[in-house]
Write an enzyme that holds these catalytic residues in place. Structure first.
Site, PDB file in Angstrom:
ATOM      1  N   HIS A 177      38.887  34.158  36.820  1.00  0.00           N
ATOM      2  CA  HIS A 177      39.414  34.375  35.463  1.00  0.00           C
ATOM      3  C   HIS A 177      40.255  35.652  35.488  1.00  0.00           C
ATOM      4  O   HIS A 177      39.852  36.679  36.025  1.00  0.00           O
ATOM      5  CB  HIS A 177      38.239  34.529  34.487  1.00  0.00           C
ATOM      6  CG  HIS A 177      38.637  34.690  33.061  1.00  0.00           C
ATOM      7  ND1 HIS A 177      38.162  33.861  32.062  1.00  0.00           N
ATOM      8  CD2 HIS A 177      39.444  35.588  32.437  1.00  0.00           C
ATOM      9  CE1 HIS A 177      38.672  34.246  30.896  1.00  0.00           C
ATOM     10  NE2 HIS A 177      39.452  35.299  31.108  1.00  0.00           N
ATOM     11  N   LYS A 178      41.425  35.607  34.887  1.00  0.00           N
ATOM     12  CA  LYS A 178      42.362  36.731  34.951  1.00  0.00           C
ATOM     13  C   LYS A 178      41.739  38.007  34.393  1.00  0.00           C
ATOM     14  O   LYS A 178      41.281  38.044  33.238  1.00  0.00           O
ATOM     15  CB  LYS A 178      43.630  36.388  34.167  1.00  0.00           C
ATOM     16  CG  LYS A 178      44.809  37.315  34.464  1.00  0.00           C
ATOM     17  CD  LYS A 178      46.058  36.790  33.780  1.00  0.00           C
ATOM     18  CE  LYS A 178      47.317  37.470  34.295  1.00  0.00           C
ATOM     19  NZ  LYS A 178      48.531  36.942  33.637  1.00  0.00           N
ATOM     20  N   HIS A 179      41.748  39.050  35.223  1.00  0.00           N
ATOM     21  CA  HIS A 179      41.175  40.324  34.822  1.00  0.00           C
ATOM     22  C   HIS A 179      41.863  41.473  35.544  1.00  0.00           C
ATOM     23  O   HIS A 179      42.270  41.348  36.690  1.00  0.00           O
ATOM     24  CB  HIS A 179      39.662  40.356  35.088  1.00  0.00           C
ATOM     25  CG  HIS A 179      39.297  40.234  36.536  1.00  0.00           C
ATOM     26  ND1 HIS A 179      39.369  39.041  37.228  1.00  0.00           N
ATOM     27  CD2 HIS A 179      38.850  41.160  37.432  1.00  0.00           C
ATOM     28  CE1 HIS A 179      38.986  39.235  38.479  1.00  0.00           C
ATOM     29  NE2 HIS A 179      38.672  40.512  38.632  1.00  0.00           N
ATOM     30  N   ILE A 180      41.986  42.577  34.847  1.00  0.00           N
ATOM     31  CA  ILE A 180      42.574  43.817  35.356  1.00  0.00           C
ATOM     32  C   ILE A 180      41.491  44.885  35.259  1.00  0.00           C
ATOM     33  O   ILE A 180      40.784  44.960  34.243  1.00  0.00           O
ATOM     34  CB  ILE A 180      43.803  44.214  34.522  1.00  0.00           C
ATOM     35  CG1 ILE A 180      44.888  43.130  34.611  1.00  0.00           C
ATOM     36  CG2 ILE A 180      44.358  45.560  34.976  1.00  0.00           C
ATOM     37  CD1 ILE A 180      45.925  43.211  33.499  1.00  0.00           C
TER      38      ILE A 180
END
Length: 349
Positions: A177-180
């Site tokens: 899942h897109k995460h920074i």
């Protein structure tokens, strides 16, 4: 917390560090995250690159779940639909724990949440509310959120934060899942990136102009490209806010084009791009990746920041025996002599 932030102006005016600290301290006290405050670490200067590194044992790494759609080194990079559905079902970021939530709604589409298995105190993430793949490109607003959060933390605390994004199957991410991610630098730790951009003015890069190519530290063993960022004390008008977003997007896409050329140079055009993106308030850096690990030593962005986190003493000893420069070179691409003078095609790949 149910905190809702609708604009970048609201975010810039927030005392974000105190909010992160309060949520973290409470979660740690109540056992809602896995963190050992008595972490063993040592500082070493790599003899080849002369880069200062910190190596520490983070016991929580052995407990951190791995929720990926494909494994590193997998020749078949096509993601099976059933596997993707399984990853989404196990996804901890779609419905994050209330106890770990810092901002429940950020500009409508994002959240800030704590890392349940933090590498350092006050380690937190920017995640998309809806599922997006980790190997999608960063949007201009996501780059601007990274920069705005870093600016905020620098102003309201006496701590230096950096941010990073691991993208592609060989980049070292553990969640699809897109995460920074946002982490504090250790006290007294100086990054080589900050040293090499000192005294450099902001510029829009251009391959054919020598002093407008990206900055590199040629003693490093791996290919990397650094660009200076514009710094804003505050937005005086909407045009400045838009200018910042455009500037960050231009620099990011230039760096993406650079690594596309690297993959072409190494006859890896059939592979999906893998890279690490690192950012502090005054610079952005990209590292093309060809492997998520060397032997059994896993690397994401942190190793390229000079921060090695390992699960146990055996791995720490192995890192020291092999050598930091060797590990990073094998996970990335080897630095070439005269790297900064190499000219790549800006428009054809």
């Amino acid at each position: 917390m149910g905190l809702k932030i609708d604009t970048l102006k609201e975010l810039r005016e927030l005392n974000l560090f105190d909010i992160v600290k309060d949520v973290f301290d409470k979660a740690l006290k109540n056992g809602d995250l896995i963190y050992d405050e008595n972490i063993e670490f040592e500082r070493v200067t790599d003899p080849e690159s002369e880069i200062e590194n910190e190596i520490k044992i983070v016991s929580g790494l052995s407990k951190r779940p791995n929720n990926r759609a494909s494994e590193p080194g997998n020749k078949d990079e096509e993601i099976n639909e059933d596997k993707l559905n399984e990853v989404i079902e196990k996804n901890p970021f779609l419905k994050p724990e209330i106890e770990l939530t810092v901002i429940d709604s950020l500009l409508g589409n994002y959240r800030l949440i704590l890392n349940k298995f933090p590498n350092t105190k006050y380690h937190f993430l920017l995640v998309t509310k809806e599922f997006e793949k980790q190997d999608t490109l960063l949007k201009p607003i996501e780059l601007q959120l990274m920069h705005t959060i870093l600016d905020n933390l620098k102003k309201v605390s006496n701590k230096e934060y950096f941010s990073f994004f691991n993208s592609g199957s060989e980049s070292g991410y553990s969640q699809f899942h897109k995460h920074i991610q946002f982490m504090m630098l250790p006290d007294g730790f100086c990054t080589y990136q900050s040293n090499v951009v000192r005294g450099v003015n902001y510029f829009i890069p251009k391959e054919i102009i020598e002093n407008r190519r990206p900055i590199v530290y040629e003693k490093a063993s791996y290919k990397h490209y650094i660009l200076k960022l514009k710094e804003y004390d505050m937005y005086e008008n909407e045009e400045q806010e838009e200018d910042e977003r455009d500037s960050l997007a231009i620099l990011y896409m230039y760096l993406i084009k650079r690594i596309m050329n690297i993959f072409k140079e190494f006859d890896m055009e059939d592979k999906k791009l893998s890279y690490n993106l690192l950012m502090m308030s005054n610079w952005m850096m990209i590292i093309p990746r060809r492997s998520a690990k060397f032997e059994d030593i896993w690397q994401n962005s942190l190793g390229f920041m000079g921060l090695f986190c390992v699960k146990n003493k055996e791995l720490r000893d192995k890192v020291m025996n092999i050598g930091i420069s060797k590990i990073l070179q094998e996970c990335g691409f080897p630095m070439e002599e005269g790297e900064r003078d190499i000219v790549y095609n800006e428009y054809g790949y």
